[in-house]
Design a protein around this motif. Structure first.
Motif, PDB file in Angstrom:
ATOM      1  N   MET A 103       0.818  -1.208   0.000  1.00 53.88           N
ATOM      2  CA  MET A 103       0.000   0.000   0.000  1.00 53.88           C
ATOM      3  C   MET A 103       0.855   1.261   0.000  1.00 53.88           C
ATOM      4  SD  MET A 103      -2.943   1.094   2.728  1.00 53.88           S
ATOM      5  CE  MET A 103      -3.859  -0.399   2.409  1.00 53.88           C
ATOM      6  N   THR A 104       1.897   1.268   0.801  1.00 50.35           N
ATOM      7  CA  THR A 104       2.791   2.429   0.846  1.00 50.35           C
ATOM      8  C   THR A 104       3.425   2.677  -0.514  1.00 50.35           C
ATOM      9  OG1 THR A 104       3.271   2.280   3.215  1.00 50.35           O
ATOM     10  CG2 THR A 104       4.970   3.270   1.829  1.00 50.35           C
ATOM     11  N   LEU A 105       3.817   1.619  -1.205  1.00 53.18           N
ATOM     12  CA  LEU A 105       4.463   1.779  -2.498  1.00 53.18           C
ATOM     13  C   LEU A 105       3.528   2.372  -3.547  1.00 53.18           C
ATOM     14  CD1 LEU A 105       6.466  -1.574  -2.646  1.00 53.18           C
ATOM     15  CD2 LEU A 105       7.390   0.727  -2.322  1.00 53.18           C
ATOM     16  N   GLU A 106       2.269   1.937  -3.574  1.00 54.60           N
ATOM     17  CA  GLU A 106       1.378   2.411  -4.632  1.00 54.60           C
ATOM     18  C   GLU A 106       0.653   3.700  -4.278  1.00 54.60           C
ATOM     19  OE1 GLU A 106      -1.844  -0.126  -5.724  1.00 54.60           O
ATOM     20  OE2 GLU A 106      -2.465  -0.552  -3.673  1.00 54.60           O
ATOM     21  N   MET A 107       0.462   3.966  -2.982  1.00 56.26           N
ATOM     22  CA  MET A 107      -0.306   5.142  -2.591  1.00 56.26           C
ATOM     23  C   MET A 107       0.559   6.221  -1.959  1.00 56.26           C
ATOM     24  SD  MET A 107      -1.947   6.732   0.135  1.00 56.26           S
ATOM     25  CE  MET A 107      -2.808   8.267  -0.123  1.00 56.26           C
ATOM     26  N   GLY A 108       1.643   5.829  -1.275  1.00 50.65           N
ATOM     27  CA  GLY A 108       2.573   6.804  -0.723  1.00 50.65           C
ATOM     28  C   GLY A 108       2.502   7.030   0.768  1.00 50.65           C
ATOM     29  N   LYS A 109       1.400   6.622   1.414  1.00 53.54           N
ATOM     30  CA  LYS A 109       1.267   6.902   2.837  1.00 53.54           C
ATOM     31  C   LYS A 109       2.355   6.177   3.620  1.00 53.54           C
ATOM     32  CE  LYS A 109      -2.887   5.195   2.885  1.00 53.54           C
ATOM     33  NZ  LYS A 109      -4.251   4.947   3.366  1.00 53.54           N
ATOM     34  N   PRO A 110       2.781   6.728   4.754  1.00 53.38           N
ATOM     35  CA  PRO A 110       3.830   6.088   5.557  1.00 53.38           C
ATOM     36  C   PRO A 110       3.404   4.711   6.043  1.00 53.38           C
ATOM     37  CG  PRO A 110       3.507   8.363   6.243  1.00 53.38           C
ATOM     38  CD  PRO A 110       2.384   8.034   5.310  1.00 53.38           C
ATOM     39  N   LEU A 111       4.395   3.865   6.310  1.00 50.67           N
ATOM     40  CA  LEU A 111       4.111   2.508   6.756  1.00 50.67           C
ATOM     41  C   LEU A 111       3.221   2.469   7.992  1.00 50.67           C
ATOM     42  CD1 LEU A 111       7.426   0.492   6.270  1.00 50.67           C
ATOM     43  CD2 LEU A 111       5.169  -0.046   5.320  1.00 50.67           C
ATOM     44  N   THR A 112       3.441   3.400   8.913  1.00 53.04           N
ATOM     45  CA  THR A 112       2.616   3.428  10.125  1.00 53.04           C
ATOM     46  C   THR A 112       1.140   3.566   9.772  1.00 53.04           C
ATOM     47  OG1 THR A 112       4.408   4.412  11.412  1.00 53.04           O
ATOM     48  CG2 THR A 112       2.186   4.632  12.296  1.00 53.04           C
ATOM     49  N   GLU A 113       0.840   4.443   8.822  1.00 52.84           N
ATOM     50  CA  GLU A 113      -0.549   4.635   8.418  1.00 52.84           C
ATOM     51  C   GLU A 113      -1.064   3.459   7.586  1.00 52.84           C
ATOM     52  OE1 GLU A 113      -2.263   8.203   7.290  1.00 52.84           O
ATOM     53  OE2 GLU A 113      -0.801   9.501   8.272  1.00 52.84           O
ATOM     54  N   SER A 114      -0.189   2.886   6.757  1.00 54.48           N
ATOM     55  CA  SER A 114      -0.609   1.721   5.977  1.00 54.48           C
ATOM     56  C   SER A 114      -0.952   0.560   6.896  1.00 54.48           C
ATOM     57  CB  SER A 114       0.506   1.314   5.005  1.00 54.48           C
ATOM     58  OG  SER A 114       0.666   2.282   3.986  1.00 54.48           O
ATOM     59  N   ARG A 115      -0.143   0.362   7.921  1.00 56.01           N
ATOM     60  CA  ARG A 115      -0.453  -0.710   8.885  1.00 56.01           C
ATOM     61  C   ARG A 115      -1.809  -0.475   9.541  1.00 56.01           C
ATOM     62  NH1 ARG A 115       5.432   0.218  10.731  1.00 56.01           N
ATOM     63  NH2 ARG A 115       6.589  -1.408   9.614  1.00 56.01           N
ATOM     64  N   ALA A 116      -2.074   0.780   9.883  1.00 54.86           N
ATOM     65  CA  ALA A 116      -3.361   1.100  10.505  1.00 54.86           C
ATOM     66  C   ALA A 116      -4.503   0.831   9.535  1.00 54.86           C
ATOM     67  CB  ALA A 116      -3.378   2.558  10.958  1.00 54.86           C
ATOM     68  N   GLU A 117      -4.302   1.131   8.254  1.00 56.63           N
ATOM     69  CA  GLU A 117      -5.372   0.874   7.293  1.00 56.63           C
ATOM     70  C   GLU A 117      -5.595  -0.617   7.079  1.00 56.63           C
ATOM     71  OE1 GLU A 117      -6.839   1.434   2.718  1.00 56.63           O
ATOM     72  OE2 GLU A 117      -5.377   2.878   3.468  1.00 56.63           O
ATOM     73  N   ILE A 118      -4.534  -1.410   7.080  1.00 61.30           N
ATOM     74  CA  ILE A 118      -4.717  -2.856   6.925  1.00 61.30           C
ATOM     75  C   ILE A 118      -5.604  -3.389   8.043  1.00 61.30           C
ATOM     76  CG2 ILE A 118      -3.577  -5.098   6.820  1.00 61.30           C
ATOM     77  CD1 ILE A 118      -3.088  -3.204   4.407  1.00 61.30           C
ATOM     78  N   THR A 119      -5.335  -2.965   9.277  1.00 59.73           N
ATOM     79  CA  THR A 119      -6.165  -3.392  10.410  1.00 59.73           C
ATOM     80  C   THR A 119      -7.596  -2.910  10.249  1.00 59.73           C
ATOM     81  OG1 THR A 119      -4.235  -3.370  11.864  1.00 59.73           O
ATOM     82  CG2 THR A 119      -6.396  -3.289  12.923  1.00 59.73           C
ATOM     83  N   TYR A 120      -7.750  -1.644   9.868  1.00 55.88           N
ATOM     84  CA  TYR A 120      -9.072  -1.053   9.654  1.00 55.88           C
ATOM     85  C   TYR A 120      -9.829  -1.813   8.562  1.00 55.88           C
ATOM     86  CZ  TYR A 120     -12.316   2.777   8.286  1.00 55.88           C
ATOM     87  OH  TYR A 120     -13.405   3.548   7.957  1.00 55.88           O
ATOM     88  N   ALA A 121      -9.140  -2.113   7.452  1.00 58.12           N
ATOM     89  CA  ALA A 121      -9.768  -2.832   6.347  1.00 58.12           C
ATOM     90  C   ALA A 121     -10.207  -4.223   6.770  1.00 58.12           C
ATOM     91  CB  ALA A 121      -8.792  -2.920   5.169  1.00 58.12           C
ATOM     92  N   ALA A 122      -9.350  -4.913   7.489  1.00 58.85           N
ATOM     93  CA  ALA A 122      -9.681  -6.267   7.932  1.00 58.85           C
ATOM     94  C   ALA A 122     -10.897  -6.269   8.852  1.00 58.85           C
ATOM     95  CB  ALA A 122      -8.476  -6.892   8.636  1.00 58.85           C
ATOM     96  N   GLU A 123     -11.042  -5.222   9.662  1.00 61.37           N
ATOM     97  CA  GLU A 123     -12.154  -5.155  10.604  1.00 61.37           C
ATOM     98  C   GLU A 123     -13.511  -5.127   9.903  1.00 61.37           C
ATOM     99  OE1 GLU A 123     -12.636  -5.375  13.856  1.00 61.37           O
ATOM    100  OE2 GLU A 123     -10.536  -5.888  14.146  1.00 61.37           O
ATOM    101  N   PHE A 124     -13.571  -4.597   8.687  1.00 63.01           N
ATOM    102  CA  PHE A 124     -14.839  -4.624   7.953  1.00 63.01           C
ATOM    103  C   PHE A 124     -15.244  -6.061   7.640  1.00 63.01           C
ATOM    104  CE2 PHE A 124     -13.846  -0.145   6.991  1.00 63.01           C
ATOM    105  CZ  PHE A 124     -15.067   0.419   7.348  1.00 63.01           C
ATOM    106  N   PHE A 125     -14.274  -6.895   7.297  1.00 64.28           N
ATOM    107  CA  PHE A 125     -14.588  -8.299   7.060  1.00 64.28           C
ATOM    108  C   PHE A 125     -15.032  -8.979   8.349  1.00 64.28           C
ATOM    109  CE2 PHE A 125     -12.066  -9.337   2.923  1.00 64.28           C
ATOM    110  CZ  PHE A 125     -12.965  -8.569   2.209  1.00 64.28           C
ATOM    111  N   ARG A 126     -14.364  -8.680   9.466  1.00 66.65           N
ATOM    112  CA  ARG A 126     -14.762  -9.298  10.727  1.00 66.65           C
ATOM    113  C   ARG A 126     -16.162  -8.830  11.136  1.00 66.65           C
ATOM    114  NH1 ARG A 126     -11.269  -9.726  16.301  1.00 66.65           N
ATOM    115  NH2 ARG A 126     -11.125  -7.456  16.143  1.00 66.65           N
ATOM    116  N   TRP A 127     -16.436  -7.538  10.954  1.00 65.25           N
ATOM    117  CA  TRP A 127     -17.752  -7.006  11.332  1.00 65.25           C
ATOM    118  C   TRP A 127     -18.861  -7.649  10.502  1.00 65.25           C
ATOM    119  CZ3 TRP A 127     -20.225  -4.339  14.964  1.00 65.25           C
ATOM    120  CH2 TRP A 127     -21.490  -3.838  14.674  1.00 65.25           C
ATOM    121  N   PHE A 128     -18.693  -7.673   9.165  1.00 68.44           N
ATOM    122  CA  PHE A 128     -19.764  -8.194   8.320  1.00 68.44           C
ATOM    123  C   PHE A 128     -19.832  -9.719   8.333  1.00 68.44           C
ATOM    124  CE2 PHE A 128     -19.541  -3.858   6.572  1.00 68.44           C
ATOM    125  CZ  PHE A 128     -20.881  -3.525   6.745  1.00 68.44           C
ATOM    126  N   ALA A 129     -18.768 -10.374   8.779  1.00 67.17           N
ATOM    127  CA  ALA A 129     -18.861 -11.809   9.024  1.00 67.17           C
ATOM    128  C   ALA A 129     -19.920 -12.100  10.076  1.00 67.17           C
ATOM    129  CB  ALA A 129     -17.507 -12.360   9.478  1.00 67.17           C
TER     130      ALA A 129
END
Length: 493
Positions: A103-129
């Protein structure tokens, strides 16, 4: 300020591991005539790789695959739909670091923020599961007692999903999660700047056991040429889009032909109000979150800062100190806090907006210019005494710029905050409970951050009013966007 671009040894490995073709009917395949386009690293301006450039016929093939799979998927047990999402959540979390670097490579955001987005993104799958098995209905006696009402919820049908570049994984899982949970098949078109995160997500869902045809992915440089034939085709029954208001309007017009059900998460122009009794430490912390998350490239970003005259000087000084202290650079380094803007067009827009404000009398407290070197970097910027006629008072900035205007009257600043076609989110800081409730009710936005600088949460409804959109994503209501209500009248009782 000069930005260097050292190469990370894992970059090529992470990029090479991602499929670069279209995913249609459970199979990877090239685009028509083997067409491709380049994906750029915004921190260097250089190409990362090439991916398939889908044609309108490719899009229609993807829609055909989704349409063919719809009846089977609608009958798939809700528990198993939820289990697929739960397994996908676990796989995402197990690949956290690789997905963050990608994500950082294609979008540019720092790794810290990319890590936060990965967790955030995964939570949508857990919620809708968990929501997949909670799709309810109703049964009632007719008021006259002579019949019964049966109300059921059913999948709306094949869905077209269009996601933006600024949150390339989370905006996908926020749409794919409820579609899968509700029993809808889909075709998703990721933003052309950031397709790699979505292509990586397809592999996750394959591994989690998603049946062929349920999710189809088409990448393309030209979203308009690809999507319009699918929208007008008649087999799709739902369109969900996250992006600019201008594009959203066009999509709504195109959707009218087939009377598609639409969800629109569009632009924002968020006001950030600081009242004289606010906790300034908390307000500055919140401002940094609301402004600098994702380099300011977020529809929820604070766009207009209204600070009471009694505390404006102190607030501006503290905010400028924090902004000036941020480390700007290529996001693959853990010490970087601010990455590049997405492309040259966005860099030019931010530059123009700041220049316009300064020409109209705004004072540059810190920053105020693009960074030297390659890539699309802009300095974290604070502007004071910004006049209301400045363009950035009306237009969405989408960059690391905080324009501050002072106020003295509560009703006047509420009117100023509401004086926009947008209505996505607003922020306010006060320790007065009555004022907090009063102002929250009067602000014309779909969401309010009260004494906090972030509102996004998978368990809460996300969306705006006015020209900021239609419908809600996330929370208990998020799955409703992918369900139709059917009423059965039962007689003879």
């Amino acid at each position: 300020m000069t930005i260097s671009a050292p190469q990370h040894p894992r970059e090529a490995t992470v990029v090479d591991a991602v499929p670069k073709q279209l995913f249609i009917g459970g199979k990877w395949r090239p685009a028509e005539a083997d067409r491709t386009y380049e994906v750029e690293d915004p921190s260097t301006g250089r190409a990362l790789c090439s991916v398939a450039d889908a044609s309108p016929d490719d899009g229609l093939a993807a829609l055909a695959a989704a349409s063919e799979a719809q009846a089977r998927w609608a009958k798939h047990p809700p528990r198993e739909r939820g289990e697929i999402l739960r397994r996908a959540y676990e796989i995402i979390m197990s690949r956290h670091e690789d997905l963050a670097l990608l994500m950082t490579l294609e979008m540019g955001k720092p790794l810290t923020e990319s890590r936060a987005e990965i967790t955030y993104a995964a939570e949508f799958f857990r919620w809708f599961a968990e929501e997949a098995v909670r799709i309810g209905g109703d049964y009632a006696v007719a008021p006259n007692g002579s019949g019964r009402f049966l109300v059921m919820r059913q999948p709306v049908g094949p869905a077209l999903l269009i996601t933006p570049w600024n949150f390339p994984l989370a905006m996908g899982t926020r749409k794919i999660g409820p579609a899968i949970a509700a029993g809808c098949t889909s075709v998703i078109k990721p933003a052309h700047q950031t397709p790699l995160s979505m292509l990586a997500l397809v592999e996750v869902l394959q591994e989690a056991g998603l049946p062929d045809g349920v999710l189809n992915v088409v990448t393309s440089r030209s979203a308009g040429q690809l999507m319009e034939p699918m929208i007008r085709d008649g087999r799709a029954r739902k369109l969900s889009f996250t992006g600019s208001t201008a594009v959203g309007r066009k999509l709504i017009e195109q959707s009218a032909d087939q009377v598609l059900r639409v969800s629109m998460e569009l632009g924002g122009n968020a006001p950030f109000l600081v009242f004289p009794d606010a906790d300034l430490d908390a307000a500055v912390d919140g401002a940094m979150l609301a402004k600098m998350r994702n380099v300011g490239e977020a529809c929820t970003a604070a766009n207009r800062f209204y600070v009471h005259a009694d505390v404006a000087e102190e607030f501006s000084r503290r905010l400028a100190e924090r902004m000036a202290g941020l480390q700007v650079g290529r996001g693959v380094s853990d010490d970087v806090q601010v990455g590049p803007l997405i492309d040259d067009a966005q860099l030019n827009k931010v530059t123009e907006l700041v220049s316009d404000a300064v020409e109209r009398g705004a004072e540059v407290v810190t920053g105020g210019a693009a960074a030297d070197g390659e890539g699309y970097f802009y300095q974290p910027t604070v502007l004071a005494d910004v006049p209301v006629e400045a363009r950035l008072s009306r237009e969405e900035i989408f960059g690391p710029v905080a324009p501050i205007t002072t106020f003295t009257d509560e009703q006047a600043v509420i009117a100023q905050a509401n004086d926009t076609e947008y209505g996505l989110v607003s922020y306010l800081y006060t320790r007065d409970l009555q004022r907090a409730l009063r102002v929250s009710e009067e602000l014309e936005t779909g969401m309010v951050g009260l004494n906090q600088g972030i509102v996004s949460n998978p368990a809460a409804p996300f969306g705006g009013v006015k020209h900021s959109g239609l419908g809600r994503e996330g929370g208990k209501v998020g799955i409703d966007e992918f369900l139709e209500t059917k009423y059965v009248a039962i007689g003879g009782l």
